[in-house]
Motif scaffolding. Structure first.
Motif, PDB file in Angstrom:
ATOM      1  N   GLU A   1       0.840  -1.194   0.000  1.00  0.00           N
ATOM      2  CA  GLU A   1       0.000   0.000   0.000  1.00  0.00           C
ATOM      3  C   GLU A   1       0.877   1.247   0.000  1.00  0.00           C
ATOM      4  OE1 GLU A   1      -4.002   0.359   1.907  1.00  0.00           O
ATOM      5  OE2 GLU A   1      -2.993   1.848   3.158  1.00  0.00           O
TER       6      GLU A   1
ATOM      7  N   ASP B   1      -1.556  -8.520   5.219  1.00  0.00           N
ATOM      8  CA  ASP B   1      -2.103  -7.267   4.700  1.00  0.00           C
ATOM      9  C   ASP B   1      -1.539  -6.116   5.514  1.00  0.00           C
ATOM     10  OD1 ASP B   1      -3.531  -5.706   2.931  1.00  0.00           O
ATOM     11  OD2 ASP B   1      -5.498  -6.095   3.828  1.00  0.00           O
TER      12      ASP B   1
ATOM     13  N   ALA C   1      -2.136  -1.552   6.088  1.00  0.00           N
ATOM     14  CA  ALA C   1      -2.855  -0.319   5.772  1.00  0.00           C
ATOM     15  C   ALA C   1      -2.195   0.836   6.516  1.00  0.00           C
ATOM     16  CB  ALA C   1      -4.325  -0.427   6.173  1.00  0.00           C
TER      17      ALA C   1
ATOM     18  N   SER D   1      -7.061  -9.493   6.140  1.00  0.00           N
ATOM     19  CA  SER D   1      -7.252  -8.163   5.559  1.00  0.00           C
ATOM     20  C   SER D   1      -7.379  -7.114   6.647  1.00  0.00           C
ATOM     21  CB  SER D   1      -8.488  -8.131   4.662  1.00  0.00           C
ATOM     22  OG  SER D   1      -9.650  -8.273   5.429  1.00  0.00           O
TER      23      SER D   1
ATOM     24  N   ASP E   1      -7.994  -2.572   6.814  1.00  0.00           N
ATOM     25  CA  ASP E   1      -8.175  -1.338   6.055  1.00  0.00           C
ATOM     26  C   ASP E   1      -8.458  -0.192   7.016  1.00  0.00           C
ATOM     27  OD1 ASP E   1      -8.269   0.070   3.592  1.00  0.00           O
ATOM     28  OD2 ASP E   1     -10.454   0.007   3.574  1.00  0.00           O
ATOM     29  N   TRP E   2      -8.003   1.001   6.647  1.00  0.00           N
ATOM     30  CA  TRP E   2      -8.163   2.200   7.469  1.00  0.00           C
ATOM     31  C   TRP E   2      -9.188   3.102   6.805  1.00  0.00           C
ATOM     32  CZ3 TRP E   2      -3.988   2.471  11.276  1.00  0.00           C
ATOM     33  CH2 TRP E   2      -4.216   3.429  12.282  1.00  0.00           C
TER      34      TRP E   2
ATOM     35  N   SER F   1     -11.237 -10.270   2.390  1.00  0.00           N
ATOM     36  CA  SER F   1     -11.080  -8.862   2.042  1.00  0.00           C
ATOM     37  C   SER F   1     -12.100  -8.026   2.801  1.00  0.00           C
ATOM     38  CB  SER F   1     -11.270  -8.713   0.528  1.00  0.00           C
ATOM     39  OG  SER F   1     -11.117  -7.375   0.107  1.00  0.00           O
TER      40      SER F   1
ATOM     41  N   VAL G   1     -13.001  -3.776   3.069  1.00  0.00           N
ATOM     42  CA  VAL G   1     -12.628  -2.474   2.507  1.00  0.00           C
ATOM     43  C   VAL G   1     -13.682  -1.439   2.872  1.00  0.00           C
ATOM     44  CG1 VAL G   1     -11.994  -1.230   0.408  1.00  0.00           C
ATOM     45  CG2 VAL G   1     -11.590  -3.687   0.545  1.00  0.00           C
ATOM     46  N   TRP G   2     -13.236  -0.326   3.465  1.00  0.00           N
ATOM     47  CA  TRP G   2     -14.144   0.766   3.800  1.00  0.00           C
ATOM     48  C   TRP G   2     -14.667   1.450   2.541  1.00  0.00           C
ATOM     49  CZ3 TRP G   2     -15.974   1.280   8.508  1.00  0.00           C
ATOM     50  CH2 TRP G   2     -15.206   0.867   9.610  1.00  0.00           C
TER      51      TRP G   2
ATOM     52  N   ASP H   1     -13.318  -4.163  -4.070  1.00  0.00           N
ATOM     53  CA  ASP H   1     -12.932  -2.761  -3.932  1.00  0.00           C
ATOM     54  C   ASP H   1     -14.084  -1.871  -4.370  1.00  0.00           C
ATOM     55  OD1 ASP H   1     -11.163  -0.765  -3.117  1.00  0.00           O
ATOM     56  OD2 ASP H   1     -10.333  -0.489  -5.124  1.00  0.00           O
TER      57      ASP H   1
ATOM     58  N   LYS I   1      -8.045  -3.393  -7.530  1.00  0.00           N
ATOM     59  CA  LYS I   1      -8.042  -2.004  -7.060  1.00  0.00           C
ATOM     60  C   LYS I   1      -8.594  -1.107  -8.153  1.00  0.00           C
ATOM     61  CE  LYS I   1      -6.114  -1.978  -2.906  1.00  0.00           C
ATOM     62  NZ  LYS I   1      -4.758  -1.681  -2.508  1.00  0.00           N
TER      63      LYS I   1
ATOM     64  N   ASP J   1      -1.394  -1.766  -5.684  1.00  0.00           N
ATOM     65  CA  ASP J   1      -1.973  -0.496  -5.277  1.00  0.00           C
ATOM     66  C   ASP J   1      -1.661   0.562  -6.323  1.00  0.00           C
ATOM     67  OD1 ASP J   1      -3.484   1.143  -3.630  1.00  0.00           O
ATOM     68  OD2 ASP J   1      -1.820   1.672  -2.315  1.00  0.00           O
TER      69      ASP J   1
END
Length: 322
Positions: free
Chosen positions: A22, A71, A73, A115, A117-118, A159, A161-162, A204, A248, A292
């Motif tokens: 990332e 993973d 982030a 996974s 994610d932020w 996975s 993802v926000w 994604d 992505k 990414d």
């Protein structure tokens, strides 16, 4: 189809197989890679922080962890902080200015965390993790005890993802073949889409349309979805010959996305076109697991592979007029 004019910068880390990469949301030249020993099956892991320079790629910082890392982030609030997902069920919060140990280790998941994610929406600073224990967990930025645990998937979660648009909303993709959309405030699943008849390894969100998502599956297809009508995909992108490991969306083009696969290739697509495949880049000799887009440098991509390399490059197809 490989463009020979493509400038590629390569970082090699012997005996470490890349799972995720990332780019920093703050620093255009910086990326982090989560890697594992022995292809992630046994052994330890490493978290690498890399800077690309005029001459190549340099290692800024690396930390070793007792289990594989799958993973990574970056914090969206602090340029020095990042979180990694471990095969031992842990999340670790790392700080590039602190060389020795993680700031915090949170170990609530019962199996591998695959996974992390932020959140990117303003006004909240949350982390989501997805695990092989079939749960997703939401955390604050300190990784204090998790705020909520979300259950519903019937298979491992690969996975999480926000949404870049909707606060407290994230998507998850699972071995049960479904894509799920979650509302954190209600701690509820809002939508479950039977997206593939095989395991889904990646999902994604489109950066330009809150209703558009994509899924990548073991069935070798990428499906693009409009969440307002999920009876069938908007487009199905075919061409990979083995499982798709990560997808992505481009931060610069509404209909462009990239996918990487166990077929050693990275493919670039424009799902609005009749012939959606823009290019296939085949510059790895093993599974390509991480991918990414650079948010700061248009058309630059970073990927990582089980062949022990991380590559920074700008495929010609992204700068060509579509």
């Amino acid at each position: 189809m490989m463009m020979t004019t493509m400038m590629t910068k390569v970082f090699r880390h012997p005996a470490r197989h890349g799972y995720a990469v990332e780019v920093s949301p703050f620093m255009p030249s910086r990326a982090a890679c989560a890697a594992s020993q022995h292809y992630g099956i046994t052994g330890s892991g490493s978290l690498l922080v890399l800077d690309q320079t005029e001459a190549g790629v340099t290692l800024v910082r690396s930390w070793d962890w007792g289990d594989g890392l799958f993973d990574v982030a970056w914090s969206e609030a602090n340029e020095h902080v990042l979180v990694a997902a471990g095969g031992d069920g842990s999340l670790q919060l790392w700080d590039t200015t602190n060389q020795l140990a993680p700031l915090r280790v949170a170990k609530e998941h019962q199996q591998e965390v695959y996974s992390v994610d932020w959140s990117q929406t303003r006004g909240e600073n949350l982390v989501v993790s997805g695990s092989w224990d079939q749960t997703a967990k939401v955390w604050d930025q300190t990784l204090s005890p998790s705020l909520t645990t979300l259950t519903g998937h019937q298979g491992v979660i690969y996975s999480t993802v926000w949404s870049p648009h909707i606060p407290a909303c994230f998507a998850s993709a699972s071995g049960d073949g479904t894509l799920r959309i979650w509302d954190v405030k209600a701690a509820a699943c809002r939508l479950a889409i039977p997206a593939h008849k095989a395991e889904i390894l990646s999902c994604d969100w489109c950066k330009y349309d809150q209703n558009v998502m994509a899924t990548g599956s073991v069935d070798c297809s990428v499906c693009v979805w409009d969440l307002r009508n999920v009876r069938q995909p908007v487009n199905q992108l075919l061409g990979h010959t083995y499982a798709i490991r990560r997808i992505k969306f481009s931060p610069f083009s509404r209909t462009v996305l990239a996918s990487c696969s166990y077929d050693f290739s990275v493919r670039f697509w424009d799902f609005s076109r009749n012939q959606p495949l823009l290019d296939s880049v085949e510059h790895h000799t093993e599974f390509v697991c991480g991918l990414d887009f650079n948010l700061h440098i248009p058309n630059q991509v970073v990927d990582c592979s089980w062949d022990e390399t991380v590559k920074f490059y700008s495929p010609a197809c992204l700068s060509a007029p579509h």
